[in-house]
Design a protein around this motif. Sequence first.
Motif, PDB file in Angstrom:
ATOM      1  N   UNK A 133       0.822  -1.215   0.000  1.00 56.04           N
ATOM      2  CA  UNK A 133       0.000   0.000   0.000  1.00 56.04           C
ATOM      3  C   UNK A 133       0.857   1.266   0.000  1.00 56.04           C
ATOM      4  N   UNK A 134       0.490   2.213  -0.813  1.00 56.79           N
ATOM      5  CA  UNK A 134       1.180   3.492  -0.856  1.00 56.79           C
ATOM      6  C   UNK A 134       2.388   3.521  -1.762  1.00 56.79           C
ATOM      7  N   UNK A 135       2.954   2.371  -2.070  1.00 59.98           N
ATOM      8  CA  UNK A 135       4.118   2.268  -2.965  1.00 59.98           C
ATOM      9  C   UNK A 135       5.216   3.246  -2.555  1.00 59.98           C
ATOM     10  N   UNK A 136       5.585   3.216  -1.266  1.00 56.01           N
ATOM     11  CA  UNK A 136       6.668   4.047  -0.760  1.00 56.01           C
ATOM     12  C   UNK A 136       7.944   3.214  -0.602  1.00 56.01           C
ATOM     13  N   UNK A 137       9.052   3.909  -0.340  1.00 55.51           N
ATOM     14  CA  UNK A 137      10.336   3.266  -0.077  1.00 55.51           C
ATOM     15  C   UNK A 137      10.144   2.160   0.936  1.00 55.51           C
ATOM     16  N   UNK A 138      10.673   0.961   0.642  1.00 56.09           N
ATOM     17  CA  UNK A 138      10.454  -0.192   1.511  1.00 56.09           C
ATOM     18  C   UNK A 138      11.639  -1.135   1.440  1.00 56.09           C
ATOM     19  N   UNK A 139      12.086  -1.621   2.617  1.00 56.47           N
ATOM     20  CA  UNK A 139      13.166  -2.600   2.697  1.00 56.47           C
ATOM     21  C   UNK A 139      12.839  -3.608   3.799  1.00 56.47           C
ATOM     22  N   UNK A 140      13.614  -4.680   3.861  1.00 52.16           N
ATOM     23  CA  UNK A 140      13.589  -5.638   4.979  1.00 52.16           C
ATOM     24  C   UNK A 140      12.222  -6.280   5.187  1.00 52.16           C
ATOM     25  N   UNK A 141      11.496  -6.541   4.121  1.00 56.02           N
ATOM     26  CA  UNK A 141      10.162  -7.105   4.255  1.00 56.02           C
ATOM     27  C   UNK A 141      10.167  -8.574   4.621  1.00 56.02           C
ATOM     28  N   UNK A 142       9.159  -8.972   5.410  1.00 54.64           N
ATOM     29  CA  UNK A 142       9.038 -10.365   5.822  1.00 54.64           C
ATOM     30  C   UNK A 142       7.565 -10.754   5.880  1.00 54.64           C
TER      31      UNK A 142
END
Length: 365
Positions: free
Chosen positions: A147-156
């Motif tokens: 959601x929001x398509x913002x900067x994202x890292x370290x997803x689990x």
Amino acid sequence: MSPTRNRLARLITFGLVATLLLALGQAATTAGPAEAVTAGTLGRTTLGGADPSVIKVGDLYVAAKSVDGGIAVRTASTLEGIAAAPKQQVWRDTGGLGEVWAPEIVHHDGAYRIYFAAGTGAAHRMYHISSASPATGYSAATKVALPGDKWAIDGSPFTFNGQRWFVWSGWAGDTNVEQNLYVARMSGPTTSTGDRYVISQPRESWERIVGNPYINEAPQPIVDPNGQLHIAYSANGSWSDQYCIADLRLRSGGDPTYVWDWYKSNGCLFGSHRTTMMSGWDPTLYVDGPGHHTFVLPRGDATAGPPSGNRFPTMFHAVAKGTPYSWSNRYWYTGTAVWWGNTTYSRANVPGSPTNTGFSLKFFE
């Protein structure tokens, strides 16, 4: 003393400590036995680098690592054997996505799935590849629609109370002000439903020692013996020996999307500076700046109980004490986590109860 005898001494000492911990079980929070662990630096693997991710599938340990412009997988019959296992390159960034960070491997729905961040600067987003085999045959990368398509890292990814979720570190907007932790419901491996919800921001004094920006990152979901959800995460800049691991605990019956149903540990649970540690927790003896850990769980399943009692293996990255702290000096280390009962987290001036008591975690080198 020879490395072999050192290793034996470590195992004997750890066995005595583990026996004590299991006898204590869900003991009240006190100054724990961490000072009795004499692991030295023997937990350091030969794998230089950061951000370990390791799971167990059957009798096989499977690790994913960012390397050579892509992602490599190693498999071994023991956790320690990961370090010497040959790397199998399973994906390369042939499409020019950019920097490839922190692959997270799980085994869900009959497939090995690796989630990773890729991009340059503000363009970092989460991606996914999958295969029926741990070290070959991975798909092309697909962007995870968050959601929001913002900067994202370290997803689990994880499942809790029958619902798929995804937790990651991201920005509120389009600039690097601070890194928060977010959750979102998922309808599939790469598709979300509904909004994203912030569950933690780096606002406590002990997680603002090193910043600009201040950071909450590397979230690792796990469910405790009471069935309560935890998100253990890393705080402070990873470029500093103040990097450490802390905990978020969802209150019993709480809503994962409601920030005030989450209770934060009152300090680092695994770190190298006494001044930032939670009361009753001791700083590391042999490493500096431990962080970005992985709970080595069956299939990477947050709801899977520890394989032996209330303790389970971990891996984390750190720098050996006496070594200048830098990204280039980080190595993967093996360690152990133990559920620590009757632990109260407290807070003030926010909605909901000011205290919550339940399980916390103690980490051992």
